[in-house]
Structures are given as C-alpha cells and as structure tokens.
Design a protein around this motif. Structure first.
Motif, mmCIF file in Angstrom:
data_model
loop_
_atom_site.group_PDB
_atom_site.id
_atom_site.type_symbol
_atom_site.label_atom_id
_atom_site.label_comp_id
_atom_site.label_asym_id
_atom_site.label_seq_id
_atom_site.Cartn_x
_atom_site.Cartn_y
_atom_site.Cartn_z
ATOM 1 N N PRO A 297 0.818 -1.225 0.000
ATOM 2 C CA PRO A 297 0.000 0.000 0.000
ATOM 3 C C PRO A 297 0.850 1.273 0.000
ATOM 4 O O PRO A 297 1.097 1.879 1.036
ATOM 5 N N ILE A 298 1.302 1.646 -1.175
ATOM 6 C CA ILE A 298 2.146 2.827 -1.323
ATOM 7 C C ILE A 298 1.442 4.088 -0.818
ATOM 8 O O ILE A 298 2.056 4.966 -0.210
ATOM 9 N N ASP A 299 0.128 4.145 -1.067
ATOM 10 C CA ASP A 299 -0.610 5.338 -0.659
ATOM 11 C C ASP A 299 -0.647 5.510 0.856
ATOM 12 O O ASP A 299 -0.795 6.619 1.368
ATOM 13 N N MET A 300 -0.470 4.411 1.580
ATOM 14 C CA MET A 300 -0.494 4.464 3.038
ATOM 15 C C MET A 300 0.895 4.721 3.629
ATOM 16 O O MET A 300 1.059 5.533 4.553
ATOM 17 N N TYR A 301 1.910 4.031 3.105
ATOM 18 C CA TYR A 301 3.251 4.082 3.709
ATOM 19 C C TYR A 301 4.271 4.881 2.911
ATOM 20 O O TYR A 301 5.367 5.160 3.394
ATOM 21 N N GLY A 302 3.942 5.221 1.678
ATOM 22 C CA GLY A 302 4.899 5.909 0.835
ATOM 23 C C GLY A 302 5.838 4.930 0.146
ATOM 24 O O GLY A 302 5.830 3.726 0.417
ATOM 25 N N ILE A 303 6.651 5.447 -0.750
ATOM 26 C CA ILE A 303 7.628 4.604 -1.439
ATOM 27 C C ILE A 303 8.702 4.164 -0.448
ATOM 28 O O ILE A 303 9.225 4.987 0.307
ATOM 29 N N PRO A 304 9.032 2.865 -0.411
ATOM 30 C CA PRO A 304 10.044 2.393 0.547
ATOM 31 C C PRO A 304 11.380 3.116 0.366
ATOM 32 O O PRO A 304 11.794 3.419 -0.766
ATOM 33 N N THR A 305 12.056 3.384 1.476
ATOM 34 C CA THR A 305 13.379 3.998 1.461
ATOM 35 C C THR A 305 14.295 3.189 2.353
ATOM 36 O O THR A 305 13.862 2.291 3.086
ATOM 37 N N HIS A 306 15.575 3.527 2.336
ATOM 38 C CA HIS A 306 16.529 2.831 3.210
ATOM 39 C C HIS A 306 16.189 3.040 4.679
ATOM 40 O O HIS A 306 16.509 2.203 5.527
ATOM 41 N N TYR A 307 15.539 4.147 4.970
ATOM 42 C CA TYR A 307 15.211 4.469 6.367
ATOM 43 C C TYR A 307 13.812 4.013 6.753
ATOM 44 O O TYR A 307 13.441 4.061 7.924
ATOM 45 N N ASN A 308 13.049 3.575 5.774
ATOM 46 C CA ASN A 308 11.686 3.125 6.041
ATOM 47 C C ASN A 308 11.352 1.950 5.125
ATOM 48 O O ASN A 308 10.594 2.075 4.170
#
Length: 433
Positions: A297-308
């Motif tokens: 669910p990108i709309d909920m968590y955002g695009i994955p990053t190294h910190y998330n």
C-alpha cells in the motif's frame, strides 16, 4: 564449510575458540596429533581426507617442512585446499584477532581466487591476482542481453563472458581473459559511471568455464551437503525468491532432504518474469511451492526507502505466516559472505525467535560461495538462471526497491517495466538535483 587443520592440539584449541566465537562452532577444527614429520601424521591425514569439508591448513614458522609435504599430499587429491605459514613460530602464538583475520582472508580466497588458462578456473592460490577482500564478490557477466545493454547504456563491450569483481559500494571491475577492461561504479543513489575502459575482448566459452570448475564446485557442494545433513529431523523450508542464491540453495536442499517446501512470497511489485521462472523450475525440481501474496500500500506508507523499509517487514511476516503450521521448521536461506559485511559476520546457523514461530533456526549452506560459484552450480545442474541475470542484474528484489542502483533502474525502464509512479518519483528527483 571448512575444516581448519593444524599440527598440535594446543593450536587447535586456540582455533576452536575462534570457531565458537565467530562461526558458532560450525566449522571443523582438528590437529595432526602433534607429529613433526610427514610419516608421523600420515595415518591422521588418511582419515582427514575422507571428510567432505574443505581443508584450510595453518602452520607456524617452525613447521615449514611439514607444511610443504602435507601441501603436496593434498595437491595429489585434486580437491580445493589452502595452506598458509603464519609469521609466528606456532599457530597458537598469534593474537586471536589476527588469526581470525587470516581465516577470513583465506575463506575469501576460495571464492575470489582465479586462474586464467584459456578459461576461468577457481583457485585459492589466485594466479590472476584478483584483489582479495572478505567483503568482495565475483560473478560472471554473460548473455546477449547483458552484452548489448553494457554497450548501449555504458559504451563498454564485455565480450561473450566477462569475469566481474564486485567491490564495496557496488564498484565493479570487468575482466576479459586475463585483462581488466573496465571499471564501473553502480553506487546506489548515484548515476552509473564508467571510471575507465579499454577496447579489448576475448571470446570465452561459458561451457568451458563450467567444465573447468566442475570438480571445484562439486567439492563445495559435498561440503554444504554434509553441513545440511545435521538438520534432517526438521521441516525443511527454503524461502525462494527466484534469485540465484535462493535457487542454488533450493537445488542443494532438494538433494539432501526427501521433503522440501519452497515458499515464494510474491510482492505486489515483483520483478518481471519471476512467476514464470518459479513455476517452470519448480516443475523440473518436483518441489512443493507455497505461494503467498503481499500487497504494497504505497498510498499508506509511501515509497520504501533505506530508512523506512516497511515492505521488508511485511515480506518476512508473510513468510512466517506461511509456515506457522509446520511443527519443527528450519529456514534454509541463501545468504552469502560476498553480499555484505553484515551477512559475512553472521555464523552459518542462527537461532531466531518471534511471536509467530517461536524459536527456530536459520541456516546458510552456501554462505562461503561466490556469485560465480552459485551461477555455475545452477547451470551445472541443467537449469537456467532467472532471465534478468542475462540482461545485467546482479541481484533481484522488487521493482520499487530502495536498493535498486541507477543501472538496474535503467534496465527496468528500458524494458518498460518500471512502475510509472516510481519512474516519476525517480526521474523527478534527478531533475530537481
């Protein structure tokens, strides 16, 4: 797995401490009983040669003559081994951390050392003088797509097969034959950069490389199979992504255990052609595959990053949920030393605990293999690699993974398989910079 052999019992005691501290006790350590001449240790060597683990021979300065005779003995066996004379009179006289550093460097030699004799041959003596570092890896670049993409995107011709030394921060040195032909930086978060290149290629046969390394890879297979046989009383689970490491691990496990369950955690933004590859290879292996899907669910968590990296947590939890009904599961994973320092520092067996499975073991039978060894092992067993490896990928993840290098993003974009929202995000960032 490795068998470290020394002359005296007190030397073995010093090494066993390192074995317990750094490798969980899962290497083998033994002595020659204290003999100082070859005829005094010959019977012990006859017993040791039956062991499938790969021999590492360590001797002190006072034991040079014995070391020479024993090395000649192992050389006649035509199996991989490595012998070293340490700078101290006896092995046990060396500081523990220095002795550990020797072991790490020698382990790296087995996967990085190369001999060039009209083809590439794995050789811990390393006649080609490849730079040895415990955190480096080597792999083979081959396939028409790989060669074409290197030419079109980077202006580098790697020939039919290139040996690639993968250094820290995704910096790669390409060889054609015995010559270095290019160095490329594929650092995550930065533009792919050709640091230097020379116009030289040699036509090299992949089939010749396979034949030249069959005995070497076979010896490592035997060692890894012997390691796995300790765990026959468990429910064998192989997390399988379709990548080369988990595929080699699955092939290996299927040769040791009667019942193996592969778990394919399919992420919403899975790499292209993975489903087809998993299905085709599972049929050939006759393996039961448990497939579970994870939406992202990108709309909920955002695009994955190294910190998330919320996606990683979801993937791991989905794996655990898929196997929670097994009574005594053990995870057989494809982690290798050459992937990262973090993985190198793990012992080959780890005890984990979580709310879903409770306490369970995770074991790593190909931990000491290189990318090249993994590739050759899959091919030697009559299987193909995932199609993306033939186009230039070193590793596989998701199409929105934060660990994608610029090179891999460009390959996906060239295939029109980069998700549009991720494409806008990536290229929008570059425009801002």
């Amino acid at each position: 797995m490795f068998h470290v052999i020394v002359r005296a019992r007190k030397d073995a005691k010093a090494l066993q401490y390192i074995n317990e501290r750094n490798y969980g006790g899962f290497l083998k350590v033994s002595s020659l009983g204290g003999g100082r001449k070859f005829n005094e240790v010959e019977d012990t060597l006859e017993e040791l040669k039956k062991d499938p683990y790969i021999p590492i021979l360590l001797f002190g300065e006072k034991e040079k003559e014995l070391a020479k005779d024993i090395s000649e003995y192992f050389l006649e066996l035509s199996r991989p081994f490595y012998s070293r004379i340490l700078r101290t009179k006896k092995v046990r006289n060396m500081r523990v951390d220095e002795l550990y550093a020797h072991l790490e460097e020698i382990k790296a030699r087995f996967r990085l050392g190369i001999e060039w004799d009209r083809t590439y041959k794995l050789n811990p003596e390393n006649p080609l003088n490849i730079e040895i570092n415990p955190d480096y890896d080597i792999y083979l670049a081959f396939g028409d797509g790989f060669r074409k993409n290197m030419r079109e995107l980077l202006g580098v011709d790697i020939g039919s097969v290139s040996l690639v030394l993968r250094k820290l921060m995704n910096q790669e040195v390409y060889y054609s034959g015995s010559m270095k032909i290019a160095e490329v930086s594929k650092r995550i978060g930065e533009e792919t950069e050709v640091l230097w290149r020379i116009p030289h290629t040699e036509e090299i046969s992949l089939e010749d490389i396979i034949r030249a390394n069959e005995n070497y890879i076979g010896a490592f297979e035997d060692a890894s199979k012997s390691f796995l046989e300790q765990f026959k009383d468990y429910d064998i689970i192989v997390p399988w992504s379709g990548g080369k490491d988990s595929t080699a691990t699955l092939i290996l496990a299927s040769k040791v255990f009667k019942n193996v369950t592969a778990v394919y955690v399919k992420m919403e933004y899975e790499m292209p052609r993975t489903d087809e590859y998993i299905e085709e290879l599972a049929k050939k292996l006759g393996i039961n595959v448990v497939e579970t899907f994870v939406s992202m669910p990108i709309d909920m968590y955002g695009i994955p990053t190294h910190y998330n990296r919320w996606c990683t947590k979801m993937k791991v939890e989905a794996l655990y949920r898929a196997i929670e009904e097994f009574e005594n599961p053990i995870l057989v994973v494809g982690d290798r030393d050459g992937e990262s320092a973090k993985r190198r520092l793990k012992p080959p067996v780890i005890e984990r605990e979580n709310e879903i499975l409770g306490t369970f073991l995770e074991i790593m039978p190909i931990k000491f293999w290189s990318g090249m060894m993994v590739q050759l092992y899959i091919l030697m067993n009559g299987f193909d690699l995932h199609p993306l490896y033939y186009e230039g990928f070193y590793r596989l993840g998701c199409t929105i993974c934060p660990s994608l290098a610029d090179w891999e993003i460009k390959l996906l974009d060239k295939r029109n398989e980069l998700p549009e929202f991720f494409r806008r995000f990536i290229f929008g960032q570059k425009e801002e910079e």
